[in-house]
Scaffold this motif. Structure first.
Motif, PDB file in Angstrom:
ATOM      1  N   LEU A 143       0.825  -1.208   0.000  1.00  0.00           N
ATOM      2  CA  LEU A 143       0.000   0.000   0.000  1.00  0.00           C
ATOM      3  C   LEU A 143       0.859   1.257   0.000  1.00  0.00           C
ATOM      4  O   LEU A 143       0.499   2.259  -0.627  1.00  0.00           O
ATOM      5  N   HIS A 144       1.997   1.213   0.671  1.00  0.00           N
ATOM      6  CA  HIS A 144       2.903   2.367   0.706  1.00  0.00           C
ATOM      7  C   HIS A 144       3.496   2.648  -0.671  1.00  0.00           C
ATOM      8  O   HIS A 144       3.659   3.815  -1.049  1.00  0.00           O
ATOM      9  N   SER A 145       3.780   1.606  -1.434  1.00  0.00           N
ATOM     10  CA  SER A 145       4.339   1.807  -2.772  1.00  0.00           C
ATOM     11  C   SER A 145       3.320   2.437  -3.720  1.00  0.00           C
ATOM     12  O   SER A 145       3.696   3.080  -4.695  1.00  0.00           O
ATOM     13  N   ARG A 146       2.035   2.268  -3.419  1.00  0.00           N
ATOM     14  CA  ARG A 146       0.976   2.888  -4.218  1.00  0.00           C
ATOM     15  C   ARG A 146       0.513   4.215  -3.636  1.00  0.00           C
ATOM     16  O   ARG A 146      -0.503   4.770  -4.046  1.00  0.00           O
ATOM     17  N   LYS A 147       1.246   4.732  -2.637  1.00  0.00           N
ATOM     18  CA  LYS A 147       0.980   6.030  -1.992  1.00  0.00           C
ATOM     19  C   LYS A 147      -0.344   6.052  -1.220  1.00  0.00           C
ATOM     20  O   LYS A 147      -0.974   7.089  -1.084  1.00  0.00           O
ATOM     21  N   PHE A 148      -0.758   4.893  -0.693  1.00  0.00           N
ATOM     22  CA  PHE A 148      -1.971   4.816   0.109  1.00  0.00           C
ATOM     23  C   PHE A 148      -1.681   4.895   1.607  1.00  0.00           C
ATOM     24  O   PHE A 148      -2.581   5.118   2.400  1.00  0.00           O
ATOM     25  N   MET A 149      -0.417   4.689   1.995  1.00  0.00           N
ATOM     26  CA  MET A 149      -0.020   4.720   3.398  1.00  0.00           C
ATOM     27  C   MET A 149       1.233   5.575   3.548  1.00  0.00           C
ATOM     28  O   MET A 149       2.033   5.677   2.627  1.00  0.00           O
ATOM     29  N   ASN A 150       1.388   6.178   4.727  1.00  0.00           N
ATOM     30  CA  ASN A 150       2.619   6.873   5.088  1.00  0.00           C
ATOM     31  C   ASN A 150       3.320   6.063   6.159  1.00  0.00           C
ATOM     32  O   ASN A 150       2.681   5.578   7.103  1.00  0.00           O
ATOM     33  N   GLU A 151       4.643   5.923   6.031  1.00  0.00           N
ATOM     34  CA  GLU A 151       5.429   5.168   6.997  1.00  0.00           C
ATOM     35  C   GLU A 151       6.273   6.135   7.814  1.00  0.00           C
ATOM     36  O   GLU A 151       6.972   6.982   7.274  1.00  0.00           O
ATOM     37  N   ILE A 152       6.211   6.003   9.134  1.00  0.00           N
ATOM     38  CA  ILE A 152       7.007   6.825  10.038  1.00  0.00           C
ATOM     39  C   ILE A 152       7.729   5.885  10.994  1.00  0.00           C
ATOM     40  O   ILE A 152       7.096   5.065  11.659  1.00  0.00           O
ATOM     41  N   LEU A 153       9.054   5.982  11.043  1.00  0.00           N
ATOM     42  CA  LEU A 153       9.841   5.210  11.990  1.00  0.00           C
ATOM     43  C   LEU A 153      10.215   6.128  13.140  1.00  0.00           C
ATOM     44  O   LEU A 153      10.928   7.111  12.963  1.00  0.00           O
ATOM     45  N   LEU A 154       9.712   5.824  14.316  1.00  0.00           N
ATOM     46  CA  LEU A 154       9.959   6.661  15.479  1.00  0.00           C
ATOM     47  C   LEU A 154      10.350   5.748  16.641  1.00  0.00           C
ATOM     48  O   LEU A 154       9.537   4.944  17.092  1.00  0.00           O
ATOM     49  N   GLY A 155      11.568   5.866  17.084  1.00  0.00           N
ATOM     50  CA  GLY A 155      12.036   5.017  18.175  1.00  0.00           C
ATOM     51  C   GLY A 155      12.143   3.582  17.725  1.00  0.00           C
ATOM     52  O   GLY A 155      12.854   3.268  16.780  1.00  0.00           O
ATOM     53  N   SER A 156      11.429   2.725  18.382  1.00  0.00           N
ATOM     54  CA  SER A 156      11.493   1.303  18.047  1.00  0.00           C
ATOM     55  C   SER A 156      10.199   0.806  17.405  1.00  0.00           C
ATOM     56  O   SER A 156       9.933  -0.395  17.405  1.00  0.00           O
ATOM     57  N   ASN A 157       9.395   1.710  16.865  1.00  0.00           N
ATOM     58  CA  ASN A 157       8.131   1.321  16.244  1.00  0.00           C
ATOM     59  C   ASN A 157       7.979   1.946  14.861  1.00  0.00           C
ATOM     60  O   ASN A 157       8.457   3.047  14.610  1.00  0.00           O
ATOM     61  N   TYR A 158       7.282   1.209  13.994  1.00  0.00           N
ATOM     62  CA  TYR A 158       6.840   1.746  12.710  1.00  0.00           C
ATOM     63  C   TYR A 158       5.401   2.199  12.877  1.00  0.00           C
ATOM     64  O   TYR A 158       4.561   1.464  13.380  1.00  0.00           O
ATOM     65  N   TYR A 159       5.105   3.414  12.450  1.00  0.00           N
ATOM     66  CA  TYR A 159       3.748   3.933  12.456  1.00  0.00           C
ATOM     67  C   TYR A 159       3.301   4.069  11.007  1.00  0.00           C
ATOM     68  O   TYR A 159       3.918   4.793  10.232  1.00  0.00           O
ATOM     69  N   TRP A 160       2.246   3.381  10.629  1.00  0.00           N
ATOM     70  CA  TRP A 160       1.702   3.433   9.272  1.00  0.00           C
ATOM     71  C   TRP A 160       0.361   4.142   9.350  1.00  0.00           C
ATOM     72  O   TRP A 160      -0.546   3.699  10.049  1.00  0.00           O
ATOM     73  N   THR A 161       0.243   5.264   8.650  1.00  0.00           N
ATOM     74  CA  THR A 161      -1.002   6.027   8.661  1.00  0.00           C
ATOM     75  C   THR A 161      -1.645   5.986   7.276  1.00  0.00           C
ATOM     76  O   THR A 161      -0.956   5.956   6.259  1.00  0.00           O
TER      77      THR A 161
END
Length: 84
Positions: free
Chosen positions: A49-67
């Motif tokens: 989904l991220h490759s199709r620009k449907f999700m944003n990936e945020i790496l913060l600390g020790s977690n991935y946040y996908w919005t």
């Protein structure tokens, strides 16, 4: 990697309902998110989904946040035939 249709639908439902998914950075393949799918399957679907620009990936600390983006929300609503 192939993910079954049942798991894909469950993952899409979780993304549409929550809007954000949090995955630990160092997870093992057997880490279960829900009873129906593993975190490894979830991460592969999120990357797709991220490759199709449907999700944003945020790496913060020790977690991935996908919005979920607005474009992604429209895609999932069309996928489930919901009114936009």
């Amino acid at each position: 990697m192939l993910v079954s249709k049942f798991k894909l639908i469950k993952i899409y439902e979780k993304i549409l309902n929550d809007g954000i998914i949090i995955i630990p950075k160092n997870f093992n393949r057997t880490y279960q998110f829900c009873n129906s799918f593993y975190a490894f399957h979830l991460k592969k679907v999120l990357i797709s989904l991220h490759s199709r620009k449907f999700m944003n990936e945020i790496l913060l600390g020790s977690n991935y946040y996908w919005t979920l983006t607005k474009k992604g929300e429209r895609f999932l609503r069309n996928y489930f035939n919901l009114i936009i």
